[in-house]
Motif scaffolding. Structure first.
Motif, short mmCIF file in Angstrom:
data_model
loop_
_atom_site.label_atom_id
_atom_site.label_comp_id
_atom_site.label_asym_id
_atom_site.label_seq_id
_atom_site.Cartn_x
_atom_site.Cartn_y
_atom_site.Cartn_z
N LEU A 289 0.83 -1.21 0.00
CA LEU A 289 0.00 0.00 0.00
C LEU A 289 0.87 1.26 0.00
CD1 LEU A 289 -2.78 -0.91 2.59
CD2 LEU A 289 -3.00 -0.80 0.09
N ALA A 290 0.75 2.03 -1.08
CA ALA A 290 1.50 3.29 -1.19
C ALA A 290 0.50 4.44 -1.17
CB ALA A 290 2.27 3.31 -2.51
N THR A 291 0.71 5.38 -0.23
CA THR A 291 -0.13 6.58 -0.25
C THR A 291 0.77 7.81 -0.14
OG1 THR A 291 -2.14 7.59 0.58
CG2 THR A 291 -0.68 6.60 2.24
N LYS A 292 0.17 8.97 0.16
CA LYS A 292 0.95 10.22 0.07
C LYS A 292 0.54 11.18 1.18
CE LYS A 292 0.95 9.56 -4.90
NZ LYS A 292 -0.33 8.97 -5.27
N ILE A 293 1.40 12.16 1.43
CA ILE A 293 0.93 13.33 2.16
C ILE A 293 1.08 14.53 1.22
CG2 ILE A 293 1.26 12.62 4.57
CD1 ILE A 293 3.96 13.88 4.57
N GLY A 294 0.05 15.37 1.24
CA GLY A 294 0.07 16.55 0.38
C GLY A 294 -0.34 17.73 1.23
N ALA A 295 0.39 17.96 2.31
CA ALA A 295 -0.02 18.97 3.29
C ALA A 295 1.17 19.86 3.63
CB ALA A 295 -0.51 18.29 4.55
N GLY B 116 -5.57 9.74 8.83
CA GLY B 116 -6.72 9.47 7.97
C GLY B 116 -6.43 8.34 6.98
N SER B 117 -5.21 8.32 6.43
CA SER B 117 -4.84 7.26 5.47
C SER B 117 -4.84 5.90 6.16
CB SER B 117 -3.44 7.52 4.89
OG SER B 117 -3.44 8.69 4.12
N ARG B 118 -4.29 5.85 7.38
CA ARG B 118 -4.24 4.54 8.08
C ARG B 118 -5.65 4.05 8.38
NH1 ARG B 118 -0.30 5.73 13.00
NH2 ARG B 118 0.21 3.51 13.13
N ARG B 119 -6.54 4.98 8.73
CA ARG B 119 -7.94 4.60 8.99
C ARG B 119 -8.60 4.11 7.71
NH1 ARG B 119 -8.42 9.08 12.17
NH2 ARG B 119 -9.24 10.31 10.44
N ALA B 120 -8.49 4.93 6.66
CA ALA B 120 -9.18 4.60 5.40
C ALA B 120 -8.64 3.32 4.79
CB ALA B 120 -9.03 5.76 4.42
N LEU B 121 -7.34 3.13 4.87
CA LEU B 121 -6.73 1.94 4.27
C LEU B 121 -6.77 0.74 5.22
CD1 LEU B 121 -3.73 3.73 2.51
CD2 LEU B 121 -5.58 2.48 1.37
N ARG B 122 -7.25 0.99 6.43
CA ARG B 122 -7.38 -0.09 7.44
C ARG B 122 -6.04 -0.79 7.65
NH1 ARG B 122 -13.47 -2.16 5.96
NH2 ARG B 122 -14.19 -0.12 5.34
N ALA B 123 -5.01 0.03 7.79
CA ALA B 123 -3.65 -0.51 7.91
C ALA B 123 -2.88 0.29 8.96
CB ALA B 123 -2.95 -0.43 6.57
N ASP B 124 -2.43 -0.38 10.01
CA ASP B 124 -1.59 0.30 11.01
C ASP B 124 -0.27 0.72 10.39
OD1 ASP B 124 -3.28 0.30 13.07
OD2 ASP B 124 -2.48 -1.50 14.05
N THR B 125 0.30 -0.22 9.64
CA THR B 125 1.57 0.07 8.97
C THR B 125 1.33 0.21 7.48
OG1 THR B 125 2.75 -1.27 10.59
CG2 THR B 125 3.92 -0.77 8.56
N ILE C 39 5.78 12.07 -0.49
CA ILE C 39 5.42 13.50 -0.47
C ILE C 39 4.82 13.83 -1.84
CG2 ILE C 39 6.29 15.85 -0.29
CD1 ILE C 39 8.50 14.72 1.51
N HIS C 40 3.55 14.23 -1.82
CA HIS C 40 2.79 14.43 -3.06
C HIS C 40 3.22 15.73 -3.74
CE1 HIS C 40 -1.48 13.49 -4.78
NE2 HIS C 40 -0.56 13.52 -5.71
N ASN C 41 3.68 15.61 -4.97
CA ASN C 41 4.01 16.78 -5.79
C ASN C 41 4.95 17.76 -5.11
OD1 ASN C 41 2.39 15.75 -7.77
ND2 ASN C 41 0.59 16.95 -7.22
N LEU C 42 5.86 17.23 -4.30
CA LEU C 42 6.91 18.03 -3.66
C LEU C 42 6.33 19.17 -2.81
CD1 LEU C 42 9.50 18.18 -6.60
CD2 LEU C 42 9.51 16.67 -4.61
N ILE C 43 5.20 18.93 -2.17
CA ILE C 43 4.60 19.97 -1.31
C ILE C 43 5.31 19.96 0.05
CG2 ILE C 43 2.48 20.66 -0.07
CD1 ILE C 43 0.90 19.36 -2.41
#
Ligand SMILES: NC(=O)c1ccc[n+]([C@@H]2O[C@H](COP(=O)([O-])OP(=O)(O)OC[C@H]3O[C@@H](n4cnc5c(N)ncnc54)[C@H](OP(=O)(O)O)[C@@H]3O)[C@@H](O)[C@H]2O)c1
Length: 302
Positions: free
Chosen positions: A109-115, A127-136, A142-146
């Motif tokens: 599972l690969a996700t991002k932070i864009g904040a 929020g990603s860990r909750r939505a993806l139902r994954a502790d790890t 880093i999304h789009n170098l933000i």
């Protein structure tokens, strides 16, 4: 005229291509490449979720084909799913479908932070860990170098804490390739995610050689230029020589062009259709074009 560094990076590319071609997990399994920072193997075809997975998780009619897309990925031996908090409901849909398929252990599972800033980033990760139902999580990018400088430090902290196994940086546009190259050389993240396709080869000039030289894994986004490549070949027959690389569709030719590059770890095409996922996954099997074969494919789009 190439400078000395470009020459050395090109030489490293050629040497690595000769030394470590992608290998199938099993005699008839999907081709895999190693993540340089650990040696863990990743199958070369994954799945993107931007737009295509942004449906209501309680809409059974919309979820059914996406469950089949996930099934087609897993059936073919693929594992990597790329998503982001900014892809609407895609993280929640991914988490729901993976759980229903009993598949957490079978997916990467690969996700991002864009904040901007620490608090907003930590809120996104929670929020990603909750939505993806994954502790790890397997990878946070880093999304789009933000806010890169701050978020890289935070991601290193989260990796130490075991919240994510790998960290990375992403962009989708050619104009960011110089900045990505500088970050690869200075920060050596585990992963870079970037755009590359038969019609958009800028990453091959400096970024991909730098990733090879620094031991950074590479995910490829927009492999079909968000579907535009299919419009370019509409009505055109696949060249007969595509069979030399076991390509039976344009999608397979586009993807083999990408995963044949020695720096590429995994391509992440997005689709809403199970048949298209199965088509894309076939690009992870059989012979890949060499350097001359890649040029022959690209020449069709020059
Ligand atoms: N900055 C970033 O980090 C960033 C930026 C862009 C993308 N990404 C990631 O990369 C992923 C892929 O990029 P993308 O979503 O821009 O687009 P893409 O994968 O280049 O193209 C997706 C399009 O191709 C079509 N398609 C897929 N397989 C096909 C097949 N076998 N035959 C015919 N059509 C096919 C899909 O339509 P159907 O649904 O009809 O199959 C869809 O319209 C994203 O989902 C996201 O995860 C990341």
């Amino acid at each position: 005229m190439p400078d000395r560094r470009q020459f050395l990076q090109a030489a490293a590319c050629a040497a690595l291509a000769a030394a470590s071609p992608p290998v199938p997990a099993a005699p008839d399994g999907m081709l895999q490449r190693k993540i340089p920072s650990t040696g863990e193997a990743l199958p070369v075809i994954g799945l993107g979720t931007a737009d295509t997975f942004d449906v209501a998780p309680d809409d059974a009619a919309a979820m059914a084909p996406l469950a089949q897309v996930l099934d087609a990925l897993l059936q073919a031996g693929g594992t990597l799913i790329d998503t982001a908090p900014s892809y609407g409901r895609a993280e929640a849909v991914t988490g729901t479908l993976v759980e229903r398929a009993g598949g957490r252990r079978r997916v990467f599972l690969a996700t991002k932070i864009g904040a901007r800033g620490r608090d907003a980033a930590l809120e996104q990760v929670a929020g990603s860990r909750r939505a993806l139902r994954a502790d790890t999580l397997d990878l946070i990018q880093i999304h789009n170098l933000i806010d890169t400088a701050n978020q890289l430090a935070l991601l290193r902290e989260l990796k130490r804490q075991g919240v994510t196994r790998y960290i990375g940086i992403t962009h989708y546009a050619d104009h960011a390739h110089d900045e990505l190259t500088a970050l690869v050389e200075r920060e050596k993240p585990d992963f870079v995610q970037v755009n590359l396709s038969v019609g958009a080869r800028s990453a091959e000039r400096r970024l991909l050689p730098a990733c090879l030289a620094q031991g950074v894994a590479v995910l490829i986004n927009r492999p079909f230029q968000d579907g535009a490549l299919f419009r370019q070949v509409r009505g055109k027959p696949l060249p007969g020589w595509a069979a030399e690389f076991d390509c039976a569709s344009w999608a397979q030719l586009f993807l083999k062009f990408i995963v044949a590059h020695p720096a590429v770890t995994c391509a992440i095409p997005a689709t809403s259709k199970p048949a298209n996922m199965a088509d894309n996954a076939r690009a992870g099997f059989g012979p890949l074009p060499g350097a001359a074969g890649r040029e022959r494919i690209a020449a069709l789009f020059a």
